[in-house]
Design an enzyme around this catalytic site. Structure first.
Site, short mmCIF file in Angstrom:
data_model
loop_
_atom_site.label_atom_id
_atom_site.label_comp_id
_atom_site.label_asym_id
_atom_site.label_seq_id
_atom_site.Cartn_x
_atom_site.Cartn_y
_atom_site.Cartn_z
N ARG A 18 0.76 -1.14 -0.09
CA ARG A 18 -0.07 -0.08 -0.08
C ARG A 18 0.77 1.16 0.09
NH1 ARG A 18 -3.23 -3.65 3.18
NH2 ARG A 18 -4.95 -4.22 1.80
N THR A 19 0.25 2.48 -0.36
CA THR A 19 1.13 3.75 -0.45
C THR A 19 1.23 3.96 1.23
OG1 THR A 19 -0.27 4.38 -2.33
CG2 THR A 19 0.99 6.09 -0.91
N GLN A 20 2.48 3.83 1.64
CA GLN A 20 2.58 4.18 3.20
C GLN A 20 3.25 5.57 3.14
OE1 GLN A 20 5.12 0.97 4.39
NE2 GLN A 20 3.30 -0.36 4.80
N TYR A 21 3.74 5.98 2.39
CA TYR A 21 4.21 7.51 2.24
C TYR A 21 4.16 8.10 1.04
CZ TYR A 21 7.96 4.74 0.42
OH TYR A 21 8.87 3.96 -0.35
N TRP A 146 -3.37 9.52 -1.39
CA TRP A 146 -2.63 10.45 -0.58
C TRP A 146 -2.95 11.86 -1.02
CZ3 TRP A 146 0.07 7.40 3.14
CH2 TRP A 146 0.75 8.00 4.11
#
Lengths: 262, 280
Positions: A18-21, A146
């Site tokens: 997953r997009t974590q940053y 995000w």
């Protein structure tokens, strides 16, 4: 994770990253209602954020604590304001690629809406709610888009302006901002905004906000876009720069009078 | 007895280019008790005749609220009508969840028609045996649509379906030109008059019909019996006063006369014969 068993129980998505940053990001968007519609402004910088991984650990176990962060101004003409259908304008801060994916969703939405060919069309309120649902749904999958989004528009003489955050928090207001704009632009807007701003006064107000953001937000760049939406449609103006003055004494010796700061 | 070679299967064409099973489904609509609808620029009124299966039973509900801005009146197989109403309610609630706005009526009607169309092209299905009058209000104003088992749909100013609906249609055809600018109350009155036409001799009472209204600033709702009774009484008294002076609605006058001759009870027996068993 040591054994395979718990992983399998998490379902088919458990292996995916997953997009974590965020990776490439844009900073604030500021938007206001004015006499004839909505005005929206953003700069065109795109920051690339580094995440260096310690000890060559695989990406899968990447944690923020193991990273060393940094960022550089990598892109200088990122368009972060786009028209959506006939009645809406969308501005985004945060991950640029996620914004591009949102634009794809919305292109499809508007295409299917037009395919009815029945004279009905989705207005800003509808698009805003749709975005809210998308953002909240993705956060529930622990895979958020995000972004902080700003949506403005005019339909049937009704002005509409709202925001959605990365996790689906949403609201409507007469003036909104994303990112640093929330801290630096909105206090100004609360003081100076009024219902009957002319186009010129609106642009001046936004430029004031953008200049403050340029001085104090290190991600901001001096290249702006201002977009306007009215009953007649969308106009996105050519990028331009603001005149800056770095000779303020506080800028020349920033640590003076700030004991303990470097 | 003559047996049709081409009517056992929905998907089989007759050499004349007809689909008999679909036509039979449309016949089921004609057998059902009548439903009518009419609209002005701002309001839609739906009405129907309630027919009980027997003296001992209640009647079937034939008007359904789909959402605040949409309602339907049905004729034909009420069970099929309920299934389709549920589908429409679902579509409306999903739309308002996603967009926080009301589903445009025209779009719902197309979706409904597409659903009906699928049943005319699948060998393991049967067409819906119900006709729906869909009344709704959206950005573009008030609308009235008729959805047919064949998958066709039409927009109307005023329409009637079901048994003896021709009489109501004749009444509506005579007056529809004024409907666009009618007041809400006049529409309700015209709805009741149209319903009365389909009764052919039976007295119009508040227990034999249902009327629902929808309009600007007025979410869809079914009028309660007391209100309907009051309206019927008011125009019946007015009608009696106008009658000798030569009322323009000649048919209404005739009917009043027929009522007095026939007496409601024995008329009721003969009307039941026209109703298909499916409708009950």
């Amino acid at each position: 994770m040591a054994s395979k068993q718990p992983d399998a129980l998490l379902g088919p998505e458990s292996d995916s990253q997953r997009t974590q940053y965020p990776y490439v990001t844009g900073t604030s968007v500021v938007a206001i209602k004015y006499k004839d519609g909505i005005l929206m402004a953003s700069d065109m910088g795109g920051d690339m954020i580094y995440c260096l991984i310690a000890h060559g650990l695989p990406v899968k176990v990447t944690m923020p604590e193991l990273c060393s962060y940094g960022s550089t101004l990598r892109y200088k003409s990122v368009e972060r304001i786009k028209p959506i259908g006939k009645h809406s304008l969308l501005g985004a801060s945060g991950e640029i690629s996620d914004f591009q994916e949102i634009l794809r969703y919305l292109d499809e939405l508007i295409l299917y809406d037009n395919m009815w060919d029945d004279g009905n069309s989705l207005g800003p309120k509808e698009v805003h709610n749709y975005l809210t649902r998308i953002m909240y749904n993705r956060r529930n999958k622990f895979n958020p888009l995000w972004n902080s989004l700003v949506l403005g528009g005019v339909k049937n003489g009704q002005k509409y302006l709202g925001t959605v955050s990365m996790i689906g928090v949403n609201f409507e207001d007469d003036h909104v901002a994303s990112g640093f704009g929330n801290h630096l632009a909105r206090p100004i807007l609360r003081q100076e905004w009024h219902e009957n701003l002319s186009f010129e006064d609106g642009v001046r107000l936004l430029e004031k906000c953008m200049l403050i953001l340029l001085y104090r937000d290190r991600s901001a760049v001096n290249k702006f876009q201002i977009a306007k939406i009215t009953e007649e449609g969308v106009t996105i103006h050519q990028p331009y720069s603001l005149k800056t003055n770095w000779e303020f004494s506080a800028f020349q010796n920033p640590s003076q009078g700030a004991v303990g700061s470097w | 007895m003559f047996r049709n070679q081409y009517d056992t299967d929905v998907t089989t064409w007759s050499p004349a280019g007809r689909l008999f099973q679909v036509e039979y489904a449309m016949e089921a609509v004609k057998q059902g008790s009548a439903a009518i609808g009419l609209r002005s620029k701002t309001h839609v009124v739906l009405g129907c005749v309630n027919k009980a299966n027997s003296e001992l039973s209640s009647h079937q509900k034939k008007i359904f609220k789909v959402d605040d801005h949409i309602g339907v009146a049905i004729a034909g197989l009420t069970a099929d009508g309920r299934v389709l109403s549920r589908y429409m309610r679902n579509e409306c609630i999903n739309y308002s969840f996603t967009y926080e706005a009301q589903l445009p009526v025209g779009r719902l009607v197309v979706q409904l028609a597409d659903k009906a169309q699928v049943c005319t092209q699948r060998s393991w299905k049967r067409p819906y045996g119900v006709g729906l009058l869909v009344g709704g209000l959206d950005e573009s104003g008030a609308h009235l649509y008729y959805n047919c088992p064949s998958g066709n749909y039409f927009e109307y100013q005023a329409f009637a379906i079901g048994s003896r609906s021709q009489a109501a249609k004749t009444y509506l055809e005579r007056r529809f030109e004024n409907f666009a600018d009618s007041s809400r109350d006049d529409l309700v009155k015209d709805a009741l008059m149209a319903i009365r036409e389909t009764l052919q001799g039976e007295t119009l009472t508040s227990s034999i019909c249902t009327v629902a209204v929808l309009g600007v600033g007025e979410p869809f709702h079914i009028l309660d019996q007391a209100t309907v009774k009051q309206i019927i009484d008011s125009f019946e008294i007015a009608g009696e006063q106008e009658d000798p002076a030569g009322e323009p609605d000649a048919a209404a006058g005739q009917e009043a006369a027929a009522d007095e001759q026939g007496g409601a009870a024995d008329q009721g027996g003969s009307t039941d014969q026209g109703v298909a068993p499916m409708d009950i």
